[in-house]
Structure formats: C-alpha cells, structure tokens
Design an enzyme around this catalytic site. Structure first.
Site: not given
Ligand SMILES: Cc1cc2nc3c(=O)[nH]c(=O)nc-3n(C[C@H](O)[C@H](O)[C@H](O)COP(=O)(O)OP(=O)(O)OC[C@H]3O[C@@H](n4cnc5c(N)ncnc54)[C@H](O)[C@@H]3O)c2cc1C
Length: 454
Positions: A38, A434
C-alpha cells in the site's frame, strides 16, 4: 470461490488482518491491484522518511560550520538517494510478500470490485465470503483548478522517482506532505516555493507551531505564498505558471500537487454491495467498522478519519478482536498522535488550544520555547515550541504539541501518560535523564502553576 473472508487492498490494516485471520483458521482471499504494502510502503512513509534522511544529511553537512566543523562543498547525488530509497522500499515490500505466503491465504493481484452483496470480482472471477474487509486507501487529490489537468503535475509518488533535481519546484499545498517534500527538495538544492490558500502552513496547528516551521523554511530559502488562492495553472514554454489572486503569478520548472487525498472508492462497486459513501466518497462505518452492508467492514484511510499508518494498523487490531468476539475498545475512544517529519518535526496528541477553545473544554496551558532545553542548546537544535493542556480537575493531559528536534519521539511521553489516564504529576515526579530533550518535556509540565517549584 467461497472464502471465510475477503480483504480488498494490502494496506496497513489489510495485510496483518489477512495474515492473522488465516492463522486463526479462516480461508482468506486478499486482492491487491498495485504494489503489495500500500501507500505507506510504496509512496508514503517509507520512501519519504528515507529521502528526508538524505536531505537532513545534506543540511547537517552544509551547516556544520555552526558547530565548528568545516566541510567541503556539499553535493547531492539524487539518483543515489532514489536508489537507496528504492532498496528500502523493496525490502519492506518483500517482507509483506513473505508475510502473505501463508496457509489458507490466497493473494490475487488485480482490481477488485463488488458485484453484489459480499460478492467480489477480481481478475475475471467472482468470489464470495461471509465477511469482506475494505482497505483500499486513498490517492492524491487533483483540485478543480482550471488548467491543472493540462500540465504535467507531480504527486508524492512521481516526485520521489525524479532522478534529476528540479530547478524550481512549486508546491501547491502547505499541509504535511507539501511541507515534508518541499523542505526535502530545498535541502537537495532546488529552489522551492510553497503556495497555500490558508494564512499558515500546517493549518490544524495553533499558529505559534505553524510559525516555527514557516520561520525555519524562510531561513532555509523556501519561498512561502500564504493566503493566496491559485486560480489557474498553465504551461508557459518549459515552465509551469500558477496564477494567484491579485494578478500575481509564480513560475517554476516543476509542480507538486499536495492538497489532500481522495478515497479509492470510485470504481469499487459500493452501490452493488449496499456500502454507503459520504459526499466525498469515503466509506461510512460505525465505531466497530461496520459499513451499511451486513458483513462488510472498512478500515484505514478510506474511512476519511485521521489518515495515518499507525491508525490503519490499530484499525486492524480493533477489527480483528471485534471479528473474533474479543473487542473491548472502539475506534472512537482512542488517542491518535501524529508527527510532521519536517525539520524541526511537529508532533501532537489530543486537543490543540484552538480546538479546546472551540469545544469549550476547560484547560490550563503551559508553553515553553524548545530553545530553553539544555540538550537543544548543546546540539544547536533550538528551533521549536512546546505546549501542554491539562484538565484542571483531574490534572490529566488533554493535549500536547511539540515542535522541535525529535518531537515525534518526545510526544510519546504524553501519549503514554494519556493512555494510562495518569495525572500530569507523574511526569513531574519522575526522574528524567539529564541532558535529554525529554527533560524539556518535564520542564514544560512544570511551567503549569500547580506543578511549579517555589
Ligand atoms: C507522502 C506521504 C507520506 C506519508 N507519511 C506518513 C507518515 O510519516 N506517517 C504515517 O502514519 N502516515 C503517513 N502517510 C499516510 C499513510 O501512508 C496511510 O495513512 C497508510 O498507508 C494507511 O493506508 P491504508 O491502510 O488505508 O491503505 P493504503 O496503504 O493506501 O493501501 C490501500 C491498498 O489498496 C489497494 N487498492 C485500492 N483499490 C483497490 C481495489 N479496488 N482492488 C484491489 N486493491 C485496491 C491499493 O493499491 C493499495 O495498495 C503518508 C502518506 C503519504 C502520501
């Protein structure tokens, strides 16, 4: 085929949920249309923090003179920086792949969509399950600014794949992604301009914390165009131009758009499954992750709440316990800390002063410049500010914000105290080492009248 559970998306909740449900004896299908792991692994936390480490090394080398160390001219090899980042990302992705090689767990690569109630089509086949967990995350939002679709704008993913340094990077959006990436590229050597319609960077913060970052950014040569709305974007020869209110225009060689994230629900077939969406496309779910469709749960960024890796990962813990009938906590009654990985970092938990006032919550507050901390002076990392809010009756911490070196580590002093429901007096009574930055956290709490030494 029929499964016990289908997980759509291999994000920060989907992977551990799929692996743990399979280990608990369930037959699980996980569908992923992109790279395993992701956003966090591939285009979010891992790559940004790896590249920020390189940017900080360049900054430290460039400014070593302040510590009496003379270094030669600093050169950033962006291609080597990107190679290092890629190898770290690859390592994480491989560890996700390994985790998903488990008995009773089937991984199918492809776009999944609902075609009926708990019926999911992926790679040309329809699968059913008793429960479906949606962890599809979000992607960069392209705002409806005239001309934006006609220029070659970058997002966080494509920016971190560049192998040649932009001469002048324009950043649309002064939130945490725009700030982290803007400072990173400035330290690599690009000219950087950040434009935001708000009056401050990091709009959620109390203004004195935004000001810390703004002052540092300006000192490092980042141009800030705040309180200015971008009304049109256009290509001018080899340059991209942002038209700003009041007839102002700024031009750069590259444009990063970082104004927010939109949920990946537009082609998910939610209507076929009875999964309700809010007006922005985020999935509506109750505090036990139940969507409007029986047996369908949603976790992570797609819920539209605080979008962090640790939050999505915590969603997995809570939902796993709920599914196995062991759930005690819900997603509403938890603390969600965060860190902005600028330098200095900005970290927070609980309420800001602004929020406490808006909500009419009673509080006593204490503030202290980060530069008053002995460790900060010794290391010449004095930029920053700290603030704590305490409930006058229970003496419990109800909110804290820290801007300063390693703020992302320091905030956990407050996270732990708040989670334990402890009085802030525990921080006062403890012996802190400290000289450490943490000692400064104790000094901050002792700025509250009730804890001051007289
Ligand atoms: C530049 C950047 C920096 C970040 N830095 C931080 C940080 O330092 N600390 C922090 O806590 N968070 C950070 N985040 C946020 C963090 O990345 C997300 O909150 C985290 O990845 C959680 O996402 P998620 O589990 O909801 O889904 P995601 O990690 O977004 O995963 C969703 C997955 O679902 C897949 N998918 C989507 N639709 C479909 C479908 N229809 N069929 C099959 N697969 C599908 C996608 O391909 C993806 O792989 C950052 C985000 C960005 C963009």
């Amino acid at each position: 085929m029929t499964f016990d559970a289908i997980v759509i998306g291999s994000g920060q909740a989907g992977v551990p949920l799929a692996a743990r449900l399979a280990a608990a004896g369930k037959r699980v299908l996980l569908a992923e249309r992109g790279e395993l792991g992701g956003t966090c692994t591939n285009t979010g936390c891992t790559p940004t923090k790896s590249m920020i480490a390189s940017a900080r090394a360049a900054h430290v080398a460039r400014t070593a003179g302040r510590l009496g160390v003379r270094a030669g001219p600093v050169q950033v090899d962006l291609s080597a920086v990107v190679d290092r980042k890629d190898s770290i990302v690859r390592r994480w992705r491989e560890s996700v792949e390994k985790r998903l090689k488990a008995d009773r767990l089937t991984v199918i690569r492809g776009h999944a969509r609902f075609v009926g109630e708990r019926k999911v089509e992926v790679a040309g086949e329809v699968h059913t399950a008793e429960i479906v967990i949606v962890n599809v995350g979000a992607r960069p939002l392209l705002p409806p600014i005239p001309g934006l679709e006609q220029v070659r704008a970058l997002d966080n993913g494509s920016l971190m794949r560049l192998r040649e340094l932009p001469a002048h990077l324009l950043v649309l959006g002064g939130g945490y992604i725009g700030c982290e990436l803007g400072q990173m590229f400035r330290r690599f050597g690009s000219r950087v301009t950040i434009a935001d319609q708000g009056d401050h960077l990091l709009a959620r913060e109390d203004p004195e914390f935004s000001s810390v970052v703004e002052d540092v950014f300006r000192r490092e040569g980042i141009e800030l165009l705040l309180g200015t709305k971008t009304t049109r974007v256009s290509q001018r020869g080899g340059e991209i131009a942002l038209e700003l209110g009041g007839g102002k225009e700024v031009r750069g060689s590259h444009l990063l758009v970082a104004v927010g994230r939109r949920p990946n629900t537009d082609d998910l077939g939610c209507d076929k499954a009875g999964v309700a969406l809010d007006p922005k496309g985020f999935i509506e779910a109750d505090d036990q992750y139940r969507t409007k469709a029986t047996g369908v749960y949603a976790v992570g960024d797609v819920l539209g709440g605080p979008q962090f890796t640790h939050t999505s990962w915590d969603d997995h813990r809570l939902l796993f316990d709920i599914l196995l009938g062991q759930g005690k906590r819900t997603r509403r009654d938890r603390l969600i800390p965060y860190t902005v990985f600028t330098d200095p970092q900005v970290a927070g938990v609980g309420l800001t002063e602004k929020e406490a006032r808006q909500k009419g919550v009673a509080f006593e507050a204490a503030s202290m410049p980060f530069g008053d901390v002995a460790r900060a002076i010794e290391l010449d990392e004095t930029a920053g500010q700290m603030k704590v809010l305490v409930d006058p009756k229970s003496e419990r911490v109800i909110g804290a914000t820290i801007a300063g070196a390693e703020a992302g580590e320091l905030i956990h002093v407050f996270v732990t105290a708040m989670q334990a429901g402890a009085s802030a007096r525990a921080i006062v009574d403890a012996e802190f080492v400290h000289p450490t930055f943490s000692e400064g956290v104790q000094s901050l709490v002792m700025k509250l009248d009730r804890f001051a030494l007289h």
